[in-house]
Design a protein around this motif. Structure first.
Motif, short mmCIF file in Angstrom:
data_model
loop_
_atom_site.label_atom_id
_atom_site.label_comp_id
_atom_site.label_asym_id
_atom_site.label_seq_id
_atom_site.Cartn_x
_atom_site.Cartn_y
_atom_site.Cartn_z
N TRP A 79 1.40 -3.65 -4.10
CA TRP A 79 1.25 -2.71 -5.12
C TRP A 79 0.78 -1.55 -4.85
O TRP A 79 0.64 -0.62 -5.63
CB TRP A 79 0.91 -3.50 -6.60
CG TRP A 79 1.96 -4.30 -7.15
CD1 TRP A 79 2.38 -5.60 -6.95
CD2 TRP A 79 3.08 -3.88 -7.91
NE1 TRP A 79 3.42 -5.95 -7.27
CE2 TRP A 79 3.98 -4.88 -8.24
CE3 TRP A 79 3.30 -2.53 -8.52
CZ2 TRP A 79 5.01 -4.83 -8.98
CZ3 TRP A 79 4.72 -2.59 -9.38
CH2 TRP A 79 5.44 -3.56 -9.41
N ALA A 83 1.22 1.90 -7.36
CA ALA A 83 0.15 2.13 -8.38
C ALA A 83 0.80 3.12 -9.41
O ALA A 83 1.09 4.16 -8.96
CB ALA A 83 -0.96 2.07 -7.94
N TRP A 142 3.40 -4.76 -12.35
CA TRP A 142 2.15 -4.04 -12.28
C TRP A 142 1.13 -4.89 -13.24
O TRP A 142 0.05 -5.05 -12.59
CB TRP A 142 2.36 -2.65 -12.66
CG TRP A 142 0.67 -2.01 -12.72
CD1 TRP A 142 -0.07 -1.66 -13.94
CD2 TRP A 142 -0.13 -1.61 -11.86
NE1 TRP A 142 -1.06 -1.23 -13.70
CE2 TRP A 142 -1.17 -1.17 -12.22
CE3 TRP A 142 -0.16 -1.83 -10.30
CZ2 TRP A 142 -2.48 -0.81 -11.39
CZ3 TRP A 142 -1.26 -1.56 -9.53
CH2 TRP A 142 -2.41 -1.09 -10.07
#
Ligand code: FAQ
Length: 339
Positions: A79, A83, A142
């Motif tokens: 990720w 981000a 996320w």
């Protein structure tokens, strides 16, 4: 949120049963000296005599722990490029880098037991060595990154704070710094989730979905129930393990339920409730078949995780070659200057 204060003594911890030394024999004296030091809660250092089984147990646990930190960089690493803000990217980069650092301290601690980094890396890459089951689950959104910080780092700290008192000096000392960093990781995960829970209904749903997927694998992370944990009794007698798998799991549930309430998420367990008589939360049955399938290489991401590690290692060969060539050149120059 999590501190050394979590490390209260385990009421079930039994002191070492001292093996009587064979009168006068040097081996017996060494064993008696080792037992006495463990009994007195002293530290064993790399140059001290230690039973071979103690050395092997530590090597197994510390190398597995190191591998977990290194493989543990992958789910969140996925990720970094996605981000949602520069701030979150910087935090995540630092966190993943910290995990790499933890792996390195732990490999160094394991090397003091007489094995090489190459041997440990080879055991990981060939699938012989274990690493934590938890890192074989995917990070689908996320919110998973926040939940890993909150729950996975939270569970890791619960397990690792007692290891700061491990009888083997290099492992215990490495864990002090690691726990401080893990504590920061746990807080950043919680804070990220607090922000997401103040967002849109879709964001709140995303967090709840991540909690639903991670809750049970996190509870399994503490290892099999005490009755099915072959290494526990000896590990506890040697002062390597201070609190049992089930007791740590219970402490984690008790600490996490109020945090879930503050966040506004619901752990996916209809059996989860406070038991006044026990003074603890009751919780539902963990799927141990799933746990063992993951540990034995058949989890959702086992193959992908190992393949990624092996590729990263092979891609980095030129860096190791260059560093070695540089060191050899320097050494040759120093020898020439000294001559
Ligand atoms: N996954 O007899 P026990 C982290 C194995 S670091 C896979 O109870 P023991 C940081 C166990 O090895 C997370 N295998 O064993 C981070 C044994 O197999 P063996 C790692 C597991 O050693 C956060 C067998 O089952 N932490 O999260 C697992 O007394 C976020 C029987 O078990 C550590 O390694 C499992 N979950 O107790 C990074 C801490 N559980 O070796 C990135 C140090 C058990 O006989 C992002 N380790 N097994 O073939 C320990 O405290 C202990 O080794 C336990 C297991 C508690 C893990």
């Amino acid at each position: 949120m999590y501190t050394q204060a979590l490390d209260i003594p385990d009421p079930q911890h039994k002191p070492l049963e001292v093996v009587p030394a064979a009168a006068g024999s040097p081996a017996g004296q060494l064993q008696a000296h080792f037992d006495a030091r463990i009994d007195a809660d002293g530290k064993i250092e790399p140059r001290d005599w230690m039973p071979e089984a103690y050395r092997r147990t530590l090597l197994r646990q510390i190398s597995q722990h190191a591998h977990s930190e290194i493989v543990g960089m992958l789910p969140e690493g996925n990720w970094i490029s996605r981000a949602p803000s520069l701030k979150r990217k910087a935090i995540l980069l630092a966190k993943v880098q910290d995990e790499g650092g933890h792996g390195l301290y732990l490999y160094s601690a394991a090397e003091t037991l007489g094995t090489s980094r190459d041997q440990m890396v080879e055991a990981l890459h060939s699938g012989k060595a274990k690493y934590s089951s938890i890192f074989n689950y995917p990070t689908l959104s996320w919110a998973d990154v926040g939940v890993i910080g909150w729950l996975v780092d939270g569970a890791a700290i619960m397990n690792q704070v007692p290891i700061c008192r491990c009888s083997y000096g290099p492992y215990a000392r490495a864990m002090i710094r690691i726990c401080k960093e893990e504590s920061f990781h746990q807080r950043q995960g919680f804070e990220s989730l607090v922000v997401q829970m103040k967002g849109t209904p879709a964001q709140r749903e995303m967090v709840q979905d991540a909690v639903n997927r991670w809750w049970w694998p996190v509870l399994a992370m503490f290892g099999p129930p005490d009755a099915d944990s072959p290494n526990s009794a000896q590990g506890m007698r040697w002062g390597i393990k201070r609190i049992s798998n089930d007791n740590l799991r219970q402490k984690f549930v008790d600490a996490t339920v109020p945090q879930a309430r503050i966040l506004g998420v619901t752990p996916p367990d209809p059996a989860l409730r406070w038991n006044e008589a026990r003074g603890h939360h009751d919780y539902g049955a963990i799927d141990w078949d799933e746990f063992w399938a993951v540990v034995n290489g058949n989890g959702p991401c086992n193959k992908e995780r190992l393949a990624t590690r092996v590729k990263a290692h092979n891609d980095g060969q030129w860096v190791r070659d260059a560093a070695l060539a540089h060191a050899q050149k320097n050494q040759a120059r120093q020898l020439k200057e000294a001559a």
